[in-house]
Design a protein around this motif. Sequence first.
Motif, PDB file in Angstrom:
ATOM      1  N   TYR A 508       4.495 -16.966   0.910  1.00 43.47           N
ATOM      2  CA  TYR A 508       5.438 -17.820   0.175  1.00 43.47           C
ATOM      3  C   TYR A 508       6.126 -18.819   1.104  1.00 43.47           C
ATOM      4  O   TYR A 508       6.429 -18.511   2.260  1.00 43.47           O
ATOM      5  CB  TYR A 508       6.519 -16.959  -0.487  1.00 43.47           C
ATOM      6  N   GLN A 509       6.404 -20.008   0.541  1.00 43.24           N
ATOM      7  CA  GLN A 509       7.256 -20.981   1.212  1.00 43.24           C
ATOM      8  C   GLN A 509       8.673 -20.837   0.655  1.00 43.24           C
ATOM      9  O   GLN A 509       8.857 -20.702  -0.556  1.00 43.24           O
ATOM     10  CB  GLN A 509       6.749 -22.407   0.981  1.00 43.24           C
ATOM     11  N   THR A 510       9.683 -20.865   1.543  1.00 46.63           N
ATOM     12  CA  THR A 510      11.078 -20.665   1.136  1.00 46.63           C
ATOM     13  C   THR A 510      11.788 -22.006   1.007  1.00 46.63           C
ATOM     14  O   THR A 510      11.796 -22.809   1.948  1.00 46.63           O
ATOM     15  CB  THR A 510      11.823 -19.796   2.159  1.00 46.63           C
ATOM     16  N   ILE A 511      12.369 -22.254  -0.167  1.00 45.55           N
ATOM     17  CA  ILE A 511      13.151 -23.478  -0.409  1.00 45.55           C
ATOM     18  C   ILE A 511      14.604 -23.043  -0.659  1.00 45.55           C
ATOM     19  O   ILE A 511      14.890 -22.361  -1.644  1.00 45.55           O
ATOM     20  CB  ILE A 511      12.635 -24.273  -1.621  1.00 45.55           C
ATOM     21  N   GLY A 512      15.515 -23.422   0.241  1.00 45.18           N
ATOM     22  CA  GLY A 512      16.911 -23.011   0.113  1.00 45.18           C
ATOM     23  C   GLY A 512      17.737 -24.010  -0.679  1.00 45.18           C
ATOM     24  O   GLY A 512      17.480 -25.216  -0.656  1.00 45.18           O
ATOM     25  N   VAL A 513      18.757 -23.499  -1.369  1.00 47.56           N
ATOM     26  CA  VAL A 513      19.650 -24.367  -2.140  1.00 47.56           C
ATOM     27  C   VAL A 513      21.028 -23.689  -2.250  1.00 47.56           C
ATOM     28  O   VAL A 513      21.113 -22.495  -2.543  1.00 47.56           O
ATOM     29  CB  VAL A 513      19.075 -24.637  -3.547  1.00 47.56           C
ATOM     30  N   PRO A 514      22.125 -24.413  -1.980  1.00 42.11           N
ATOM     31  CA  PRO A 514      23.461 -23.850  -2.199  1.00 42.11           C
ATOM     32  C   PRO A 514      23.704 -23.618  -3.695  1.00 42.11           C
ATOM     33  O   PRO A 514      23.123 -24.285  -4.550  1.00 42.11           O
ATOM     34  CB  PRO A 514      24.404 -24.923  -1.640  1.00 42.11           C
ATOM     35  N   GLU A 515      24.603 -22.688  -3.987  1.00 42.55           N
ATOM     36  CA  GLU A 515      24.834 -22.290  -5.378  1.00 42.55           C
ATOM     37  C   GLU A 515      25.290 -23.465  -6.244  1.00 42.55           C
ATOM     38  O   GLU A 515      24.834 -23.627  -7.383  1.00 42.55           O
ATOM     39  CB  GLU A 515      25.886 -21.173  -5.419  1.00 42.55           C
ATOM     40  N   ALA A 516      26.204 -24.297  -5.722  1.00 43.24           N
ATOM     41  CA  ALA A 516      26.712 -25.412  -6.523  1.00 43.24           C
ATOM     42  C   ALA A 516      25.590 -26.396  -6.873  1.00 43.24           C
ATOM     43  O   ALA A 516      25.488 -26.863  -8.014  1.00 43.24           O
ATOM     44  CB  ALA A 516      27.827 -26.121  -5.765  1.00 43.24           C
ATOM     45  N   GLN A 517      24.732 -26.723  -5.888  1.00 42.52           N
ATOM     46  CA  GLN A 517      23.636 -27.654  -6.144  1.00 42.52           C
ATOM     47  C   GLN A 517      22.587 -27.027  -7.068  1.00 42.52           C
ATOM     48  O   GLN A 517      21.973 -27.714  -7.888  1.00 42.52           O
ATOM     49  CB  GLN A 517      22.998 -28.073  -4.820  1.00 42.52           C
ATOM     50  N   TRP A 518      22.372 -25.716  -6.941  1.00 39.68           N
ATOM     51  CA  TRP A 518      21.404 -25.039  -7.798  1.00 39.68           C
ATOM     52  C   TRP A 518      21.799 -25.144  -9.264  1.00 39.68           C
ATOM     53  O   TRP A 518      20.966 -25.397 -10.141  1.00 39.68           O
ATOM     54  CB  TRP A 518      21.272 -23.582  -7.371  1.00 39.68           C
ATOM     55  N   ASN A 519      23.082 -24.936  -9.549  1.00 40.37           N
ATOM     56  CA  ASN A 519      23.537 -25.028 -10.939  1.00 40.37           C
ATOM     57  C   ASN A 519      23.275 -26.413 -11.519  1.00 40.37           C
ATOM     58  O   ASN A 519      22.852 -26.554 -12.676  1.00 40.37           O
ATOM     59  CB  ASN A 519      25.034 -24.692 -11.008  1.00 40.37           C
ATOM     60  N   THR A 520      23.501 -27.445 -10.713  1.00 39.39           N
ATOM     61  CA  THR A 520      23.275 -28.814 -11.178  1.00 39.39           C
ATOM     62  C   THR A 520      21.784 -29.088 -11.403  1.00 39.39           C
ATOM     63  O   THR A 520      21.381 -29.649 -12.429  1.00 39.39           O
ATOM     64  CB  THR A 520      23.830 -29.812 -10.153  1.00 39.39           C
ATOM     65  N   ILE A 521      20.958 -28.670 -10.441  1.00 40.55           N
ATOM     66  CA  ILE A 521      19.510 -28.913 -10.549  1.00 40.55           C
ATOM     67  C   ILE A 521      18.929 -28.175 -11.746  1.00 40.55           C
ATOM     68  O   ILE A 521      18.122 -28.716 -12.516  1.00 40.55           O
ATOM     69  CB  ILE A 521      18.810 -28.478  -9.249  1.00 40.55           C
ATOM     70  N   ARG A 522      19.328 -26.931 -11.929  1.00 48.04           N
ATOM     71  CA  ARG A 522      18.797 -26.132 -13.039  1.00 48.04           C
ATOM     72  C   ARG A 522      19.192 -26.733 -14.383  1.00 48.04           C
ATOM     73  O   ARG A 522      18.363 -26.849 -15.300  1.00 48.04           O
ATOM     74  CB  ARG A 522      19.320 -24.694 -12.933  1.00 48.04           C
ATOM     75  N   GLU A 523      20.459 -27.162 -14.516  1.00 46.83           N
ATOM     76  CA  GLU A 523      20.930 -27.751 -15.772  1.00 46.83           C
ATOM     77  C   GLU A 523      20.174 -29.046 -16.078  1.00 46.83           C
ATOM     78  O   GLU A 523      19.768 -29.297 -17.221  1.00 46.83           O
ATOM     79  CB  GLU A 523      22.440 -28.021 -15.670  1.00 46.83           C
ATOM     80  N   SER A 524      19.965 -29.868 -15.050  1.00 43.85           N
ATOM     81  CA  SER A 524      19.231 -31.116 -15.240  1.00 43.85           C
ATOM     82  C   SER A 524      17.786 -30.845 -15.647  1.00 43.85           C
ATOM     83  O   SER A 524      17.233 -31.519 -16.528  1.00 43.85           O
ATOM     84  CB  SER A 524      19.271 -31.931 -13.946  1.00 43.85           C
ATOM     85  N   PHE A 525      17.171 -29.835 -15.043  1.00 47.91           N
ATOM     86  CA  PHE A 525      15.781 -29.501 -15.373  1.00 47.91           C
ATOM     87  C   PHE A 525      15.665 -29.036 -16.825  1.00 47.91           C
ATOM     88  O   PHE A 525      14.749 -29.439 -17.558  1.00 47.91           O
ATOM     89  CB  PHE A 525      15.285 -28.403 -14.420  1.00 47.91           C
ATOM     90  N   ILE A 526      16.615 -28.197 -17.268  1.00 51.35           N
ATOM     91  CA  ILE A 526      16.584 -27.690 -18.643  1.00 51.35           C
ATOM     92  C   ILE A 526      16.732 -28.831 -19.645  1.00 51.35           C
ATOM     93  O   ILE A 526      16.029 -28.899 -20.666  1.00 51.35           O
ATOM     94  CB  ILE A 526      17.683 -26.630 -18.845  1.00 51.35           C
ATOM     95  N   GLN A 527      17.636 -29.772 -19.372  1.00 51.83           N
ATOM     96  CA  GLN A 527      17.838 -30.902 -20.278  1.00 51.83           C
ATOM     97  C   GLN A 527      16.587 -31.784 -20.355  1.00 51.83           C
ATOM     98  O   GLN A 527      16.205 -32.249 -21.438  1.00 51.83           O
ATOM     99  CB  GLN A 527      19.043 -31.719 -19.818  1.00 51.83           C
ATOM    100  N   ASN A 528      15.933 -31.991 -19.200  1.00 52.38           N
ATOM    101  CA  ASN A 528      14.718 -32.811 -19.195  1.00 52.38           C
ATOM    102  C   ASN A 528      13.598 -32.142 -19.995  1.00 52.38           C
ATOM    103  O   ASN A 528      12.827 -32.803 -20.696  1.00 52.38           O
ATOM    104  CB  ASN A 528      14.258 -33.053 -17.760  1.00 52.38           C
ATOM    105  N   GLN A 529      13.517 -30.827 -19.888  1.00 50.84           N
ATOM    106  CA  GLN A 529      12.500 -30.099 -20.623  1.00 50.84           C
ATOM    107  C   GLN A 529      12.735 -30.215 -22.139  1.00 50.84           C
ATOM    108  O   GLN A 529      11.797 -30.387 -22.915  1.00 50.84           O
ATOM    109  CB  GLN A 529      12.512 -28.618 -20.210  1.00 50.84           C
ATOM    110  N   LYS A 530      14.001 -30.097 -22.540  1.00 47.25           N
ATOM    111  CA  LYS A 530      14.322 -30.227 -23.969  1.00 47.25           C
ATOM    112  C   LYS A 530      13.976 -31.616 -24.479  1.00 47.25           C
ATOM    113  O   LYS A 530      13.426 -31.788 -25.581  1.00 47.25           O
ATOM    114  CB  LYS A 530      15.803 -29.937 -24.198  1.00 47.25           C
ATOM    115  N   ALA A 531      14.294 -32.642 -23.682  1.00 46.31           N
ATOM    116  CA  ALA A 531      14.022 -34.018 -24.113  1.00 46.31           C
ATOM    117  C   ALA A 531      12.524 -34.263 -24.245  1.00 46.31           C
ATOM    118  O   ALA A 531      12.057 -34.894 -25.211  1.00 46.31           O
ATOM    119  CB  ALA A 531      14.642 -34.991 -23.098  1.00 46.31           C
ATOM    120  N   SER A 532      11.749 -33.761 -23.292  1.00 44.24           N
ATOM    121  CA  SER A 532      10.295 -33.983 -23.360  1.00 44.24           C
ATOM    122  C   SER A 532       9.667 -33.250 -24.542  1.00 44.24           C
ATOM    123  O   SER A 532       8.759 -33.768 -25.198  1.00 44.24           O
ATOM    124  CB  SER A 532       9.647 -33.528 -22.053  1.00 44.24           C
ATOM    125  N   SER A 533      10.187 -32.036 -24.837  1.00 43.38           N
ATOM    126  CA  SER A 533       9.629 -31.307 -25.987  1.00 43.38           C
ATOM    127  C   SER A 533       9.966 -32.012 -27.300  1.00 43.38           C
ATOM    128  O   SER A 533       9.163 -32.037 -28.231  1.00 43.38           O
ATOM    129  CB  SER A 533      10.180 -29.872 -25.997  1.00 43.38           C
TER     130      SER A 533
END
Length: 561
Positions: A508-533
């Motif tokens: 495995y390759q390890t990709i690190g992310v701080p908790e605050a940035q993770w919450n933002t990235i995850r929320e943005s990804f979920i919204q993009n997925q909803k829009a595309s569907s």
Amino acid sequence: MSYQALYRVWRPQIFEDVVGQEHVTKTLQNALLNQKISHAYLFSGPRGTGKTSAAKILAKAVNCEKAPVSEPCNECDACRGITNGSIPDVIEIDAASNNGVEEIRDIRDKVKFAPNVVPHKVYIIDEVHMLSIGAFNALLKTLEEPPKHVIFILATTEPHKIPLTIISRCQRFDFKRITAQDITGRMARIATESGIQFEDSALTIIARAAEGGMRDALSLMDQAVSFGQEKVTVEDALTVTGSISQSYLNKLARAIYEKNIADTLQVFEELLYQGKDATRFVEDLILYFRDMLLYKTAPGLEEAIERVMLDEAFRQLSDEISSEQIYEFIDILNKTQQEMKFSNLARIYLEVSLIKLCETRIKNQSSTHADVHQLVEQIEKLQKEVQELKTNGVQHTESVNKQPAKKASRTGKGFRAQTGRINDILKVATKQDLNLIKSRWGDMLVQLNERQMRSQSALLNDAEPVAASTNAFVLKFKYEIHCQMAMENQKFLEAISSILEELTGIGYQTIGVPEAQWNTIRESFIQNQKASSTEQDEATEDPFIAEAKKLVGNDLIEIKD
């Protein structure tokens, strides 16, 4: 051995010597003069505050040949015999080692016998909370109605462990912690009469380190005398107590105020090199800022200041720093102190907190004026642009929109996660891959420690895998600095990948992310997925139905197969 510790030599022999407990000694003296002595007393309070000493003084006073007196004379045979322990009618019992039912039954059986030498038989039971339930029950009736010639004095540091049935049969006196000022005065008197040379500031440091206990203070002074040999100095007191010098605290506070991270960490390194304890360091720093806040808000209450001495450097910094900034400093340090209790990496927590202190914004008057001036300029600029827009039409909307876009392109300080790489992993992530890594995560940490990478593996204490694909996973860190330290250590990342490959068979390759940035990235990804569907659903809709919706609206159409 001919030498005796100071606290033994200078044990109080009269009520006047019991420092800081006037509410107790005054009551007992009045009771002695008026011959209103109770049959049972309970002395409770912190260690080294005079409970056992007051009990022995009371035993001497009730049996003094000159009674009734408010103080024992310490000259008659009774007083001297009780002092040196030769009179059998004053019995001291250590409940920590005599806590069984049989010992208390022995007392109960001997209570009825008259005293041999003095008028009253006195039982002093120290650390009475150590008695067993059976022993308390055996003592109960005797304590309530002892013979007229018997007095019980119970002493304890933990009164909440004593049954209420025992407490209700006693007169209770709560001994309080002795103030640093009273301890300093008593030590100065003892040192003067003992021929010990000292600096006043040294005694103040010892008194504050004793935390309200006179016995602890005299023990520390004994150590300082032995350490310095000729004179008790400030440096000797700091070394013996483990406290931090005022000059270091002033230097550290100045560097924090000026946002000089390098100087702050350098002072911290010097203190650690001197062997200062990290927990004591945080406590001293909190008390330093507490005293600074007290000095700023209530300068007349100098006697309430606990840690600092009001030197010129302290006064100057107090005038410059704002109260709001001190509130924030204390809040950060208090949280750090709580986190350090549950971690073996106190140094990392301290370094992070010191950096946080340096990065807090100073809200002094000059910065406030600068902010207001800058705000006024921005308002005037916006008004001018709005006026041009009204005059020339919509052409200037592009210039209005350009400036925010320019600001958004700036990169902030600190660690920035690989957002694109994380989104790629999220697109193909599965719960099965994530569970596989989580099931082997504990074994991976154990192997890291076995490979002599304990300091690096400590960075993973607050980290956890949150998403995984077939060849990579996202590792979330609670603190940004821990994430940055881990991701910049290539050897550490290779060790994680190597161990996981041994455990799971996948590199495995390890990709690190701080908790605050993770919450933002995850929320943005979920919204993009909803829009595309949603777009896909609209694209596959029947053209006839879509045209009908345009004509009459969604509310008036009912679709049936």
